[in-house]
Write an enzyme that holds these catalytic residues in place. Structure first.
Site, mmCIF file in Angstrom:
data_model
loop_
_atom_site.group_PDB
_atom_site.id
_atom_site.type_symbol
_atom_site.label_atom_id
_atom_site.label_comp_id
_atom_site.label_asym_id
_atom_site.label_seq_id
_atom_site.Cartn_x
_atom_site.Cartn_y
_atom_site.Cartn_z
ATOM 1 N N GLU A 66 -32.009 65.626 73.970
ATOM 2 C CA GLU A 66 -31.506 65.765 72.599
ATOM 3 C C GLU A 66 -29.991 65.814 72.560
ATOM 4 O OE1 GLU A 66 -35.000 68.811 72.775
ATOM 5 O OE2 GLU A 66 -33.703 67.773 74.201
ATOM 6 N N CYS A 94 -35.390 73.318 72.635
ATOM 7 C CA CYS A 94 -35.020 74.677 73.041
ATOM 8 C C CYS A 94 -33.952 75.198 72.071
ATOM 9 C CB CYS A 94 -34.480 74.662 74.471
ATOM 10 S SG CYS A 94 -32.878 73.830 74.632
#
Length: 164
Positions: A66, A94
């Site tokens: 990401e 996360c």
């Protein structure tokens, strides 16, 4: 329940773009990285960022799929605000990656497999929908979750037991 997909909230393209993210995850797997892939798509359906985990290769704890895809998208769009985009990622982001999505003002996050230990979209915590945040993206989980989970399970099984 937090983190579960709302079937009516998905678009016809969610599976299509998640399949691109899965291809990135497969590339990570081939490179002996945790198989997570991410794709960022703009409002016109153009891929403006795509990446897979590269922590081992780059020896960088922040080299999550990401994070790399967000940097690529910002460069492609020549803006740090990624308005009008969707982040597709094979594993629930996360806290670091969810925080980056909030800071980048990504309006929509779609993920595959939930991460009960570190997921920050409702599983372990909920960074994306925290009430104190000034930006709360729409979150859709569970898109092609079985395929994403199978990649991760295979990777960790090989890590424990050696090649199949």
């Amino acid at each position: 329940m937090a983190g579960e997909m709302e079937p009516s909230a998905t678009t016809g393209n969610d599976e299509r773009f998640m399949r691109l993210a899965l291809r990135e995850a497969e590339e990570a797997d081939r490179r002996d990285e945790v198989p997570v892939g991410a794709v960022i798509v703009d409002g016109r359906g153009r891929v403006v960022g795509r990446a897979h985990n590269r922590r081992e290769q780059l020896r960088d704890p922040t080299a999550h799929a990401e994070m790399i895809a967000i940097t690529q998208a910002a460069e492609a769009l020549d803006a740090w605000r990624l308005a009008g985009t969707t982040l597709y990622v094979t594993l629930e982001p996360c806290a670091m990656c969810a925080g980056a999505a909030v800071l980048a003002r990504i309006p929509r996050v779609v993920y595959g497999a939930s991460d009960p230990k570190a997921g920050a979209c409702g599983s372990a915590m909920d960074v994306l929908r925290h009430p104190a945040s000034n930006h709360r993206p729409e979150v859709i989980g569970g898109v092609l979750a079985e395929e994403a989970s199978a990649l991760l399970s295979g990777f960790f099984r090989r890590q424990r037991n050696g090649p199949d």
